[in-house]
Design an enzyme around this catalytic site. Sequence first.
Site, PDB file in Angstrom:
ATOM      1  N   ASP A  83       0.835  -1.203   0.000  1.00  9.60           N
ATOM      2  CA  ASP A  83       0.000   0.000   0.000  1.00  9.60           C
ATOM      3  C   ASP A  83       0.874   1.259   0.000  1.00  9.60           C
ATOM      4  OD1 ASP A  83      -2.385   1.765   0.711  1.00  9.60           O
ATOM      5  OD2 ASP A  83      -3.272  -0.216   0.887  1.00  9.60           O
TER       6      ASP A  83
ATOM      7  N   ASP B 105      -2.588   2.403  17.990  1.00 14.79           N
ATOM      8  CA  ASP B 105      -3.400   1.218  17.742  1.00 14.79           C
ATOM      9  C   ASP B 105      -2.720   0.223  16.805  1.00 14.79           C
ATOM     10  OD1 ASP B 105      -5.703   0.580  19.051  1.00 14.79           O
ATOM     11  OD2 ASP B 105      -7.065   1.642  17.714  1.00 14.79           O
TER      12      ASP B 105
ATOM     13  N   HIS C 216      -3.922   6.176   3.367  1.00 13.10           N
ATOM     14  CA  HIS C 216      -4.628   4.989   2.871  1.00 13.10           C
ATOM     15  C   HIS C 216      -4.111   3.696   3.502  1.00 13.10           C
ATOM     16  CE1 HIS C 216      -5.719   1.839  -0.108  1.00 13.10           C
ATOM     17  NE2 HIS C 216      -6.760   2.610  -0.365  1.00 13.10           N
TER      18      HIS C 216
ATOM     19  N   ASN D 288      -6.766  -2.782  22.892  1.00 11.81           N
ATOM     20  CA  ASN D 288      -6.011  -2.139  23.971  1.00 11.81           C
ATOM     21  C   ASN D 288      -6.840  -1.140  24.772  1.00 11.81           C
ATOM     22  OD1 ASN D 288      -6.278  -0.115  22.096  1.00 11.81           O
ATOM     23  ND2 ASN D 288      -4.094  -0.012  21.579  1.00 11.81           N
TER      24      ASN D 288
ATOM     25  N   ASN E 227     -13.425   0.613  -7.826  1.00  8.94           N
ATOM     26  CA  ASN E 227     -14.456   1.596  -7.496  1.00  8.94           C
ATOM     27  C   ASN E 227     -15.136   2.202  -8.716  1.00  8.94           C
ATOM     28  OD1 ASN E 227     -13.791   1.214  -4.820  1.00  8.94           O
ATOM     29  ND2 ASN E 227     -12.505   3.026  -4.687  1.00  8.94           N
TER      30      ASN E 227
ATOM     31  N   ALA F 222      -7.514  -8.389  -8.504  1.00 10.67           N
ATOM     32  CA  ALA F 222      -8.670  -9.091  -7.931  1.00 10.67           C
ATOM     33  C   ALA F 222      -9.254 -10.112  -8.902  1.00 10.67           C
ATOM     34  CB  ALA F 222      -9.744  -8.084  -7.535  1.00 10.67           C
TER      35      ALA F 222
ATOM     36  N   TYR G  87      -7.779 -12.113 -11.046  1.00 10.53           N
ATOM     37  CA  TYR G  87      -7.049 -13.369 -11.245  1.00 10.53           C
ATOM     38  C   TYR G  87      -7.692 -14.476 -10.414  1.00 10.53           C
ATOM     39  CZ  TYR G  87      -3.303 -10.523 -13.310  1.00 10.53           C
ATOM     40  OH  TYR G  87      -2.576  -9.668 -14.084  1.00 10.53           O
TER      41      TYR G  87
ATOM     42  N   SER H 131     -11.240  -0.630  -1.264  1.00 11.64           N
ATOM     43  CA  SER H 131      -9.981  -0.697  -0.503  1.00 11.64           C
ATOM     44  C   SER H 131     -10.241  -1.025   0.953  1.00 11.64           C
ATOM     45  CB  SER H 131      -9.245   0.648  -0.574  1.00 11.64           C
ATOM     46  OG  SER H 131      -8.407   0.731  -1.690  1.00 11.64           O
TER      47      SER H 131
END
Length: 313
Positions: free
Chosen positions: A111, A120, A139, A152, A230, A239, A241, A291
């Site tokens: 990414d 976090d 992103h 946590n 999108n 995606a 494949y 995403s």
Amino acid sequence: MKIISFQRGMPIREILSDLQKKVTTKTERLPWRCYDEWSCLCIKDNIYEQFCEHFRRYQAMVEENVTVSVHAKTEAMPEGEEEIPWGVRYVGAERLWRKGKGEGVKVAVIDTGISRDHFDLKGRIKGGVHFVRGKQNGHGTHVAGIIVAEMNQRGIVGVSPEADLYDVRAFDHEGKASLSTILQALQWSIANQMDVINMSFGMPAYSEALARAVEKAHERGIVMVASAGNSGGAVEYPARYKNVMGVSAIDQSGRLASFSARGKGADMKAPGVEILSTWPGNQFKKLNGTSMAAPHVSGLMALEIGRKRNKKK
């Protein structure tokens, strides 16, 4: 840059050795990047033009180094904290946590880079590599939080809050990457024995070189998850494949989002509308996009792998 894919089974090292005999200067040698395992080579355009007859002799497939984009649709204003976002609840993560939270499962996020000091995330990021330098956007951090935000008592919780995350940066601050950089990121993920690879990005055209990289990762037992796109139309690559789990986006009512790609290659649907997750600067934001849907599935795959390993103990 050109991406050259030789026919399967051809002796790529012998081919390259033959080519190197024709190359006389150091400058010409520098741009080469070879992927032996899937018989591909990346070279600069001027080098290809100089030796194109050599490649034609071997009937090699030639691709342009196209631009690949992340699949985040829109960005909303910062929101308040929420312990378990609706997407994490929707996929049933709370119920699955009784059998483990993904402990020790290695998840690579290819990414825009991840904010490694976010409270976090910092305990879950175990390594990675940056093929792109410079300013990041949020992103990759948002995708990471959906998968592994820690339990946590602060901020949010991800789908697999005990998985190990690896930050594989291939995209710039505008969410763009070259195909050749994506190939590098996949090669690194394979070499470092990732269990899951999250790919919240895509491109409309088929790539032989990318197909071979995906095939090699599949052969190594790596689970690959990618966002569908999108455009509201056809599912993009990677995606699409067959060895990649393509994920479309749904809203809180379970309806397919209007922006979500659909059809062939959309193997699963997951939350992708108004998804609250981590953001640089110890913040949280809501984003829309396939995403955001893909990492919900990557988190679920990490939980499944962890459960299977626990059974064998």
